[in-house]
Design a protein around this motif. Structure first.
Motif, PDB file in Angstrom:
ATOM      1  N   TRP A   1       6.015  22.126  -4.579  1.00 46.84           N
ATOM      2  CA  TRP A   1       4.753  21.159  -4.088  1.00 46.84           C
ATOM      3  C   TRP A   1       5.319  20.549  -2.943  1.00 46.84           C
ATOM      4  O   TRP A   1       6.352  19.957  -3.009  1.00 46.84           O
ATOM      5  N   LYS A   2       4.412  20.265  -1.974  1.00 46.74           N
ATOM      6  CA  LYS A   2       4.541  19.274  -0.919  1.00 46.74           C
ATOM      7  C   LYS A   2       3.238  18.660  -0.694  1.00 46.74           C
ATOM      8  O   LYS A   2       2.062  19.155  -0.852  1.00 46.74           O
ATOM      9  N   SER A   3       3.316  17.307  -0.132  1.00 50.17           N
ATOM     10  CA  SER A   3       2.098  16.720   0.198  1.00 50.17           C
ATOM     11  C   SER A   3       1.694  17.369   1.425  1.00 50.17           C
ATOM     12  O   SER A   3       2.379  17.540   2.572  1.00 50.17           O
ATOM     13  N   PRO A   4       0.153  17.134   1.566  1.00 47.32           N
ATOM     14  CA  PRO A   4      -0.280  17.400   2.827  1.00 47.32           C
ATOM     15  C   PRO A   4      -0.175  16.188   3.749  1.00 47.32           C
ATOM     16  O   PRO A   4       0.382  15.218   3.468  1.00 47.32           O
ATOM     17  N   PRO A   5      -0.199  16.204   5.176  1.00 54.84           N
ATOM     18  CA  PRO A   5       0.256  15.181   6.005  1.00 54.84           C
ATOM     19  C   PRO A   5      -0.666  14.011   5.858  1.00 54.84           C
ATOM     20  O   PRO A   5      -1.722  14.320   5.442  1.00 54.84           O
ATOM     21  N   GLY A   6      -0.088  12.919   5.860  1.00 54.92           N
ATOM     22  CA  GLY A   6      -0.792  11.685   5.771  1.00 54.92           C
ATOM     23  C   GLY A   6       0.184  10.446   5.308  1.00 54.92           C
ATOM     24  O   GLY A   6       1.391  10.860   5.320  1.00 54.92           O
ATOM     25  N   GLU A   7      -0.299   9.347   5.325  1.00 51.85           N
ATOM     26  CA  GLU A   7       0.529   8.264   4.772  1.00 51.85           C
ATOM     27  C   GLU A   7       0.059   7.303   3.800  1.00 51.85           C
ATOM     28  O   GLU A   7      -1.225   7.294   3.671  1.00 51.85           O
ATOM     29  N   ALA A   8       0.821   6.530   3.038  1.00 50.14           N
ATOM     30  CA  ALA A   8       0.015   5.645   2.021  1.00 50.14           C
ATOM     31  C   ALA A   8       0.859   4.639   1.842  1.00 50.14           C
ATOM     32  O   ALA A   8       2.195   4.633   1.984  1.00 50.14           O
ATOM     33  N   TYR A   9       0.585   3.362   1.282  1.00 50.35           N
ATOM     34  CA  TYR A   9       1.130   2.518   0.774  1.00 50.35           C
ATOM     35  C   TYR A   9       0.805   1.864  -0.597  1.00 50.35           C
ATOM     36  O   TYR A   9      -0.370   1.111  -0.435  1.00 50.35           O
ATOM     37  N   VAL A  10       1.410   1.985  -1.412  1.00 43.02           N
ATOM     38  CA  VAL A  10       0.822   1.513  -2.766  1.00 43.02           C
ATOM     39  C   VAL A  10       1.914   0.783  -3.298  1.00 43.02           C
ATOM     40  O   VAL A  10       3.092   0.944  -3.290  1.00 43.02           O
TER      41      VAL A  10
ATOM     42  N   LEU B   1       7.175   5.138  -6.336  1.00 49.10           N
ATOM     43  CA  LEU B   1       7.619   6.246  -5.314  1.00 49.10           C
ATOM     44  C   LEU B   1       6.239   7.217  -5.775  1.00 49.10           C
ATOM     45  O   LEU B   1       5.377   7.375  -4.879  1.00 49.10           O
ATOM     46  N   VAL B   2       6.322   7.417  -6.995  1.00 46.96           N
ATOM     47  CA  VAL B   2       5.284   8.499  -7.266  1.00 46.96           C
ATOM     48  C   VAL B   2       3.684   8.039  -7.000  1.00 46.96           C
ATOM     49  O   VAL B   2       2.937   9.006  -6.572  1.00 46.96           O
ATOM     50  N   LEU B   3       3.443   6.980  -7.018  1.00 48.32           N
ATOM     51  CA  LEU B   3       2.145   6.521  -6.854  1.00 48.32           C
ATOM     52  C   LEU B   3       1.796   6.688  -5.568  1.00 48.32           C
ATOM     53  O   LEU B   3       0.643   6.973  -5.137  1.00 48.32           O
ATOM     54  N   SER B   4       2.889   6.167  -4.630  1.00 49.49           N
ATOM     55  CA  SER B   4       2.489   6.549  -3.137  1.00 49.49           C
ATOM     56  C   SER B   4       2.082   7.713  -2.722  1.00 49.49           C
ATOM     57  O   SER B   4       1.382   7.935  -1.939  1.00 49.49           O
ATOM     58  N   VAL B   5       3.108   8.607  -3.151  1.00 53.44           N
ATOM     59  CA  VAL B   5       2.789  10.222  -2.812  1.00 53.44           C
ATOM     60  C   VAL B   5       1.831  10.764  -3.440  1.00 53.44           C
ATOM     61  O   VAL B   5       1.150  11.477  -2.647  1.00 53.44           O
ATOM     62  N   GLU B   6       1.254  10.203  -4.542  1.00 45.55           N
ATOM     63  CA  GLU B   6       0.080  10.869  -5.176  1.00 45.55           C
ATOM     64  C   GLU B   6      -0.921  10.297  -4.080  1.00 45.55           C
ATOM     65  O   GLU B   6      -2.169  10.963  -4.279  1.00 45.55           O
ATOM     66  N   GLU B   7      -1.069   9.169  -4.034  1.00 45.82           N
ATOM     67  CA  GLU B   7      -2.053   8.604  -3.142  1.00 45.82           C
ATOM     68  C   GLU B   7      -2.236   9.341  -1.977  1.00 45.82           C
ATOM     69  O   GLU B   7      -3.334   9.771  -1.287  1.00 45.82           O
ATOM     70  N   ALA B   8      -1.204   9.752  -1.107  1.00 50.98           N
ATOM     71  CA  ALA B   8      -1.224  10.396   0.217  1.00 50.98           C
ATOM     72  C   ALA B   8      -1.690  11.749  -0.225  1.00 50.98           C
ATOM     73  O   ALA B   8      -2.305  12.387   0.615  1.00 50.98           O
ATOM     74  N   GLY B   9      -1.137  12.260  -1.239  1.00 50.99           N
ATOM     75  CA  GLY B   9      -1.374  13.704  -1.214  1.00 50.99           C
ATOM     76  C   GLY B   9      -2.808  14.054  -2.064  1.00 50.99           C
ATOM     77  O   GLY B   9      -3.108  15.262  -2.474  1.00 50.99           O
ATOM     78  N   GLY B  10      -3.501  12.946  -2.633  1.00 55.14           N
ATOM     79  CA  GLY B  10      -4.608  13.055  -3.366  1.00 55.14           C
ATOM     80  C   GLY B  10      -4.535  13.716  -4.685  1.00 55.14           C
ATOM     81  O   GLY B  10      -5.302  14.767  -5.009  1.00 55.14           O
ATOM     82  N   VAL B  11      -3.429  13.543  -5.217  1.00 60.51           N
ATOM     83  CA  VAL B  11      -3.249  14.118  -6.632  1.00 60.51           C
ATOM     84  C   VAL B  11      -3.727  13.413  -7.727  1.00 60.51           C
ATOM     85  O   VAL B  11      -3.780  11.982  -7.931  1.00 60.51           O
TER      86      VAL B  11
END
Lengths: 406, 157
Positions: A332-341, A113-123
């Motif tokens: 913290w919240k993710s900016p709009p976007g999507e990711a699939y990791v 989960l964390v990898l996808s959210v980080e990818e979308a949020g650019g963390v």
């Protein structure tokens, strides 16, 4: 009475499902038993409280004597709608729920989960935190593989090796407990890093544990791997070949045991896996045929060797620095976007399709449970197996029901 | 060449009718295809772009419409994910099934039907998979109201 194989028993012996509310698909195996010893067809439940179904899996079987004609896995007994729960909690609140999906490889599920959210949020994740994630996830993988191998032995009637493997597993769980504060469910990996650092003392204990597991591997081999009864029970049984695996999206050790060299840690490195030197073992191994139960069991033992190598390298090369990105606050919240990791978990590939609309809560977290996809082969591959061999198939696929049902 | 260019080339003249939108930037490139052409598009992706495995099918409820998102992956060479999206209206969400192309679609489509209420036309075993067959509603829809009671079991606690 002639001794020929019957073409279709359906017409001769129409036997509708006797279990209320169960719709069998109607596709079935042609029985291998000669007609004169054919018995009545029986429809019955295996599970959901049968110890060898590894949890609350219920399989409805239609059998002819000992032969499975048709099997329909009925899942959902453990469904908690985790994806809905994640949509109703803030980012930070939602994380511990992911542990409960795969309770035997919880750290790997968190990472998914964390990898996808980080990818979308650019963390950005600090290098030290990435290494710590690798150490913990590989520890978790070794523990999970020890559990799976021991449990498979148990399914095949070998009780003693199970206890030997659990001895090392328990010590490994203690190591995880020292760092994370949890035995099975950790809530250790957070957005932007991990919660706690390791100490030099712990690193020493961990390295000693790695040596110990490695020293015990020949013991497992002597007890179980080369045991003649075990070999007879698992070699050439319940073969999952490469094309079936691709068709059903079977991943992880089951796919590699079928001879396909796909390991996301090598193919699409995440969390600094490219820094480590390790091999990807693939079947076929010494005995049996490619993709059979024994090869899937052997695959896990071979992977333990590689995981121990990675743990050792990560501890020795652990860079200095922060363990958590300071910018990630509680709100913290993710900016709009999507990711699939996708990432490689003990049972296969975990991935998360994550969608954010910029709000307080994640908009959608679609988790891929590898067990869910892997167990789907049961419907096809159990046809024509003996009931005992069905257990070999189930045990060697290694499922966690928490992740099948989510 | 990105997979999107290869995919457009593989479709040839049909590309105009199949592709609605191609999004080639950012961290999640995808192609939006017409719902009725999903089988054709998926076949082209498999035969010409090497997408051997149907990795995941997800559904998302976007309040005005619904989306089905297919993630394919290449296995033997050049691993990576290829993504197709399909938009369907919320009042009648129907997509042709991929279960005859990949057996992996069988269960994931059933799950999408179960949790989001998107129907898959031509599916060989179109039943709920996680929830009970007599469950009312689809939980992952944004306007879902959980029941207060199920067969005498209190669900409000």
């Amino acid at each position: 009475m002639s001794n020929t194989v019957s073409e279709t028993p359906a017409a001769a012996n129409p036997n509708p499902s006797q279990i209320q509310g169960v719709k069998l698909s109607g596709e079935r195996a042609v029985p291998v038993i000669p007609r004169d010893i054919q018995t009545d067809e029986l429809v019955f439940n295996m599970g959901p409280q049968h110890p060898s179904t590894h949890g609350v899996l219920r399989v409805v079987l239609r059998t002819d004597g000992e032969v499975v004609l048709e099997a329909q896995p009925l899942i959902g007994n453990l469904h908690r709608s985790c994806e809905k729960i994640l949509e109703n909690l803030t980012y930070v609140q939602g994380l511990p729920y992911v542990d409960r999906m795969d309770y035997l490889g919880a750290l790997n599920m968190e990472l998914g989960l964390v990898l996808s959210v980080e990818e979308a949020g650019g963390v950005e994740v600090p290098k030290r935190a990435q290494y710590l994630r690798v150490i913990m996830c590989e520890l978790n993988r070794v523990i999970s593989h020890l559990f799976a191998s021991g449990q498979f032995g148990l399914d095949m009637g070998a009780f003693t090796p199970f206890l030997y493997m659990f001895r090392e597993r328990e010590e490994g769980l203690k190591l995880l407990n020292m760092v994370t504060g949890g035995r099975l469910l950790y809530h250790y990996i957070r957005y932007g890093g991990v919660t706690r650092d390791i100490t030099p003392e712990w690193a020493k204990l961990c390295l000693a544990w790695c040596d110990r597991v490695l020293a015990h591997m020949p013991e497992y081999d002597n007890l179980l791997t080369w045991n003649n009864i075990f070999l007879n029970r698992s070699c050439g049984v319940a073969i999952l070949d490469a094309s079936t695996c691709m068709d059903f999206a079977v991943t992880g050790p089951c796919l590699r045991a079928a001879g396909v060299k796909r390991d996301l840690r090598k193919d699409m490195p995440y969390s600094s896996y490219e820094d480590f030197d390790f091999e990807v073992p693939v079947g076929p191994f010494e005995k049996g045929v490619v993709g059979d139960s024994w090869n899937r069991y052997r695959q896990r033992l071979m992977e333990i060797h590689e995981s121990l190598k990675i743990i050792r390298q990560a501890i020795e090369g652990l860079p200095e620095g922060e363990t958590q990105q300071k910018k990630i606050s509680r709100a913290w919240k993710s900016p709009p976007g999507e990711a699939y990791v996708a990432s490689e978990a003990p049972r296969g590939e975990i991935s998360c399709y994550f969608v954010s609309d910029g709000g307080k809560f994640p908009y959608r977290c679609r988790m891929r449970g590898p067990s869910f996809q892997n167990i789907a082969v049961l419907e096809l591959c159990s046809r024509g197996l003996l009931i005992g061999d069905l257990i070999a198939l189930l045990g060697s696929i290694d499922i966690t029901l928490g992740e099948v049902d989510r | 060449m990105s997979w999107i260019a290869a995919f457009t080339e593989a479709l040839g003249d049909a590309a105009e009718n199949v592709i609605e939108e191609a999004h080639d930037e950012g961290n999640h490139p995808f192609v939006r295809v017409r719902a009725e052409s999903i089988v054709e598009a998926a076949r082209a992706l498999r035969d010409k772009c090497g997408a051997e495995m149907l990795h995941q099918i997800s559904g998302v409820d976007y309040a005005e419409h619904m989306e089905v998102i297919y993630h394919f992956t290449r296995v033997t060479r050049d691993p990576g994910f290829l993504c197709l999206k399909v938009s369907v209206p919320r009042d009648n969400p129907v997509v042709p099934t991929l279960a005859h192309e990949w057996r992996a679609a069988n269960w994931t489509e059933r799950e999408t039907w179960d949790l989001l209420g998107i129907r898959f036309d031509g599916h060989p075993h179109h039943y709920r998979i996680l929830l009970a067959e007599d469950w009312v509603g689809h939980p992952l829809r944004k306007d879902y109201e959980p029941p207060t009671e199920y067969h005498g079991i209190d669900c409000t606690q």
